[in-house]
Design a protein around this motif. Structure first.
Motif, PDB file in Angstrom:
ATOM      1  N   MET A 168       0.844  -1.192   0.000  1.00 47.25           N
ATOM      2  CA  MET A 168       0.000   0.000   0.000  1.00 47.25           C
ATOM      3  C   MET A 168       0.876   1.237   0.000  1.00 47.25           C
ATOM      4  O   MET A 168       1.938   1.244   0.607  1.00 47.25           O
ATOM      5  N   SER A 169       0.423   2.297  -0.672  1.00 49.21           N
ATOM      6  CA  SER A 169       1.246   3.498  -0.747  1.00 49.21           C
ATOM      7  C   SER A 169       0.391   4.754  -0.794  1.00 49.21           C
ATOM      8  O   SER A 169      -0.793   4.724  -1.122  1.00 49.21           O
ATOM      9  N   ILE A 170       1.047   5.856  -0.459  1.00 51.35           N
ATOM     10  CA  ILE A 170       0.434   7.176  -0.469  1.00 51.35           C
ATOM     11  C   ILE A 170       1.365   8.107  -1.236  1.00 51.35           C
ATOM     12  O   ILE A 170       2.584   8.093  -1.022  1.00 51.35           O
ATOM     13  N   THR A 171       0.801   8.936  -2.115  1.00 56.29           N
ATOM     14  CA  THR A 171       1.580   9.955  -2.809  1.00 56.29           C
ATOM     15  C   THR A 171       1.318  11.305  -2.160  1.00 56.29           C
ATOM     16  O   THR A 171       0.163  11.685  -1.944  1.00 56.29           O
ATOM     17  N   VAL A 172       2.384  12.018  -1.846  1.00 58.53           N
ATOM     18  CA  VAL A 172       2.247  13.348  -1.259  1.00 58.53           C
ATOM     19  C   VAL A 172       2.003  14.348  -2.382  1.00 58.53           C
ATOM     20  O   VAL A 172       2.826  14.493  -3.293  1.00 58.53           O
ATOM     21  N   ILE A 173       0.858  15.034  -2.324  1.00 51.52           N
ATOM     22  CA  ILE A 173       0.564  16.099  -3.290  1.00 51.52           C
ATOM     23  C   ILE A 173       1.089  17.429  -2.758  1.00 51.52           C
ATOM     24  O   ILE A 173       1.726  18.196  -3.479  1.00 51.52           O
ATOM     25  N   ARG A 174       0.804  17.702  -1.481  1.00 55.40           N
ATOM     26  CA  ARG A 174       1.349  18.876  -0.789  1.00 55.40           C
ATOM     27  C   ARG A 174       1.719  18.452   0.626  1.00 55.40           C
ATOM     28  O   ARG A 174       1.019  17.640   1.240  1.00 55.40           O
ATOM     29  N   SER A 175       2.770  19.051   1.163  1.00 54.77           N
ATOM     30  CA  SER A 175       3.194  18.708   2.523  1.00 54.77           C
ATOM     31  C   SER A 175       2.632  19.656   3.570  1.00 54.77           C
ATOM     32  O   SER A 175       2.725  19.378   4.767  1.00 54.77           O
ATOM     33  N   GLY A 176       2.060  20.792   3.132  1.00 58.45           N
ATOM     34  CA  GLY A 176       1.604  21.782   4.097  1.00 58.45           C
ATOM     35  C   GLY A 176       2.779  22.446   4.781  1.00 58.45           C
ATOM     36  O   GLY A 176       3.900  22.502   4.252  1.00 58.45           O
ATOM     37  N   MET A 177       2.552  22.956   6.000  1.00 60.09           N
ATOM     38  CA  MET A 177       3.613  23.666   6.710  1.00 60.09           C
ATOM     39  C   MET A 177       4.785  22.742   7.022  1.00 60.09           C
ATOM     40  O   MET A 177       5.943  23.086   6.791  1.00 60.09           O
ATOM     41  N   LEU A 178       4.492  21.560   7.559  1.00 68.21           N
ATOM     42  CA  LEU A 178       5.533  20.575   7.858  1.00 68.21           C
ATOM     43  C   LEU A 178       4.860  19.236   8.113  1.00 68.21           C
ATOM     44  O   LEU A 178       3.898  19.154   8.870  1.00 68.21           O
ATOM     45  N   ALA A 179       5.368  18.209   7.488  1.00 70.17           N
ATOM     46  CA  ALA A 179       4.882  16.849   7.721  1.00 70.17           C
ATOM     47  C   ALA A 179       6.089  15.926   7.766  1.00 70.17           C
ATOM     48  O   ALA A 179       6.885  15.899   6.822  1.00 70.17           O
ATOM     49  N   THR A 180       6.232  15.191   8.854  1.00 73.19           N
ATOM     50  CA  THR A 180       7.378  14.299   9.028  1.00 73.19           C
ATOM     51  C   THR A 180       6.921  12.938   9.538  1.00 73.19           C
ATOM     52  O   THR A 180       5.893  12.830  10.212  1.00 73.19           O
ATOM     53  N   ILE A 181       7.704  11.919   9.221  1.00 73.73           N
ATOM     54  CA  ILE A 181       7.475  10.591   9.772  1.00 73.73           C
ATOM     55  C   ILE A 181       8.037  10.570  11.198  1.00 73.73           C
ATOM     56  O   ILE A 181       9.184  10.965  11.429  1.00 73.73           O
ATOM     57  N   GLN A 182       7.222  10.104  12.149  1.00 76.03           N
ATOM     58  CA  GLN A 182       7.654  10.021  13.545  1.00 76.03           C
ATOM     59  C   GLN A 182       7.149   8.725  14.169  1.00 76.03           C
ATOM     60  O   GLN A 182       6.138   8.169  13.726  1.00 76.03           O
ATOM     61  N   ASP A 183       7.860   8.245  15.193  1.00 73.32           N
ATOM     62  CA  ASP A 183       7.330   7.185  16.042  1.00 73.32           C
ATOM     63  C   ASP A 183       7.477   7.666  17.483  1.00 73.32           C
ATOM     64  O   ASP A 183       7.392   8.879  17.731  1.00 73.32           O
ATOM     65  N   LEU A 184       7.714   6.791  18.434  1.00 68.27           N
ATOM     66  CA  LEU A 184       7.779   7.225  19.832  1.00 68.27           C
ATOM     67  C   LEU A 184       9.166   7.680  20.265  1.00 68.27           C
ATOM     68  O   LEU A 184       9.360   8.043  21.422  1.00 68.27           O
ATOM     69  N   GLY A 185      10.132   7.659  19.347  1.00 69.67           N
ATOM     70  CA  GLY A 185      11.415   8.262  19.682  1.00 69.67           C
ATOM     71  C   GLY A 185      12.598   7.315  19.587  1.00 69.67           C
ATOM     72  O   GLY A 185      12.462   6.102  19.444  1.00 69.67           O
ATOM     73  N   ARG A 186      13.777   7.902  19.666  1.00 69.74           N
ATOM     74  CA  ARG A 186      15.051   7.195  19.486  1.00 69.74           C
ATOM     75  C   ARG A 186      15.799   7.232  20.819  1.00 69.74           C
ATOM     76  O   ARG A 186      16.497   8.195  21.130  1.00 69.74           O
TER      77      ARG A 186
END
Length: 334
Positions: free
Chosen positions: A1-19
């Protein structure tokens, strides 16, 4: 499954619970600013709570769903549409291929979290998929997503597969959603007149009595010079030490409230440095970090004093609620 980014807006990042486990090497933990919303979004699509999600800041992001997909959006009170149809927050949704998801407007709060069944499939760097922008590591190529990026989902769990199979039997246009939701975890009510609970910090007694009182009595405003690393605060009264003293750099945590020489506090957040050398006047309770993460520059709030024992009890209560939600979803599709 996949998603194509058309616009990112102000900021969009991949995150989880941390490193984690790398702070001794100077590697910041990072991760989702509102870990509560990120975890709930994951639970709603049958994921473990620590799967990678897309953190969308304010509004403007637009995504094209390339295949039928189970997803959930939690966090800020944001108007989100699926090819023009309103997409409810805080509940799972089965979305048809070809649907455009648009994060249109943010009514309150600051960040929303999009979870997909299987989580976002990006490489783990030091045990985490979180994006740390300053070092350009983790997430999607170490940066925020941008137009044209293709985001892939990982392997859906058996629970996610059961959820999708159940809803595929029902007729739907662009979106199929159940009648149940998890809005108990929303922070919209707390954002109306936010009170952020905090404990006196290690250096609290080194501050003037008037500054100790001001910390828990005055209203603070979040300054424009704020980001995922920390929120700078402005109040009517600056917070001053009773006498100068030399501070050694020591480890800091999410929610540590430091006070530099100008007397205006800084609340350290997800992308904080690993050590700090300013006096620590307070520590935000873990249970209120999701509320604080949904505040944005210009918002106002007050601190409310609590004890460490009260903070621990609140944390245990919130973890109990998370466990109940996770179990309830699993039982529903057992």
């Amino acid at each position: 499954m996949s998603i194509t980014v058309i616009r990112s807006g102000m900021l969009a990042t991949i995150q989880d619970l941390g490193r984690y486990r790398y702070q001794k090497y100077g590697v910041v933990p990072g991760g989702a600013m509102d870990t509560g919303a990120a975890r709930v979004a994951n639970f709603l699509v049958g994921n473990a709570g620590d799967e990678a999600v897309l953190e969308v800041t304010l509004a403007g992001a637009m995504l094209l769903i390339e295949e039928d997909m189970l997803l959930a959006i939690c966090g800020a009170d944001m108007k989100v549409t699926a090819s023009g149809e309103r997409l409810p927050l805080w509940r799972p949704a089965l979305v048809k291929a070809g649907t455009t998801i648009h994060f249109e407007a943010c009514h309150s709060g600051c960040r929303s979290y999009l979870a997909v069944a299987g989580g976002f499939d990006v490489p783990k760097i030091m045990g985490s998929r979180s994006t740390y922008l300053r070092a350009a590591i983790g997430g999607f190529m170490g940066r925020g997503v941008k137009a044209g990026d293709q985001l892939s989902a990982g392997v859906a769990s058996p629970l996610s597969m059961r959820m999708m199979k159940d809803w595929e039997k029902k007729r739907f246009s662009n979106v199929t959603v159940p009648s149940w939701h998890a809005s108990h975890f929303a922070v919209a009510d707390e954002l109306a007149k936010p009170l952020i609970r905090a404990m006196p910090g290690t250096d609290y007694e080194r501050f003037m009595a008037s500054s100790q009182a001001a910390l828990f009595s005055q209203t603070f405003r979040i300054a424009p010079q704020s980001d995922r690393m920390g929120y700078r605060l402005n109040g009517a009264e600056t917070l001053m030490l009773d006498a100068p003293f030399e501070v050694l750099s020591e480890a800091v945590a999410n929610g540590t409230v430091q006070v530099p020489s100008d007397g205006n506090p800084i609340v350290l957040l997800a992308d904080r440095q690993t050590t700090g050398g300013y006096p620590r006047i307070a520590q935000v309770a873990t249970v209120d970090l999701p509320v604080f993460a949904q505040l944005k520059p210009g918002d106002r709030f007050r601190f409310e004093a609590i004890t460490q024992q009260q903070a621990e009890r609140l944390y245990l209560d919130s973890e109990r609620d998370m466990a109940i939600l996770k179990a309830a979803i699993a039982l529903k599709f057992n």
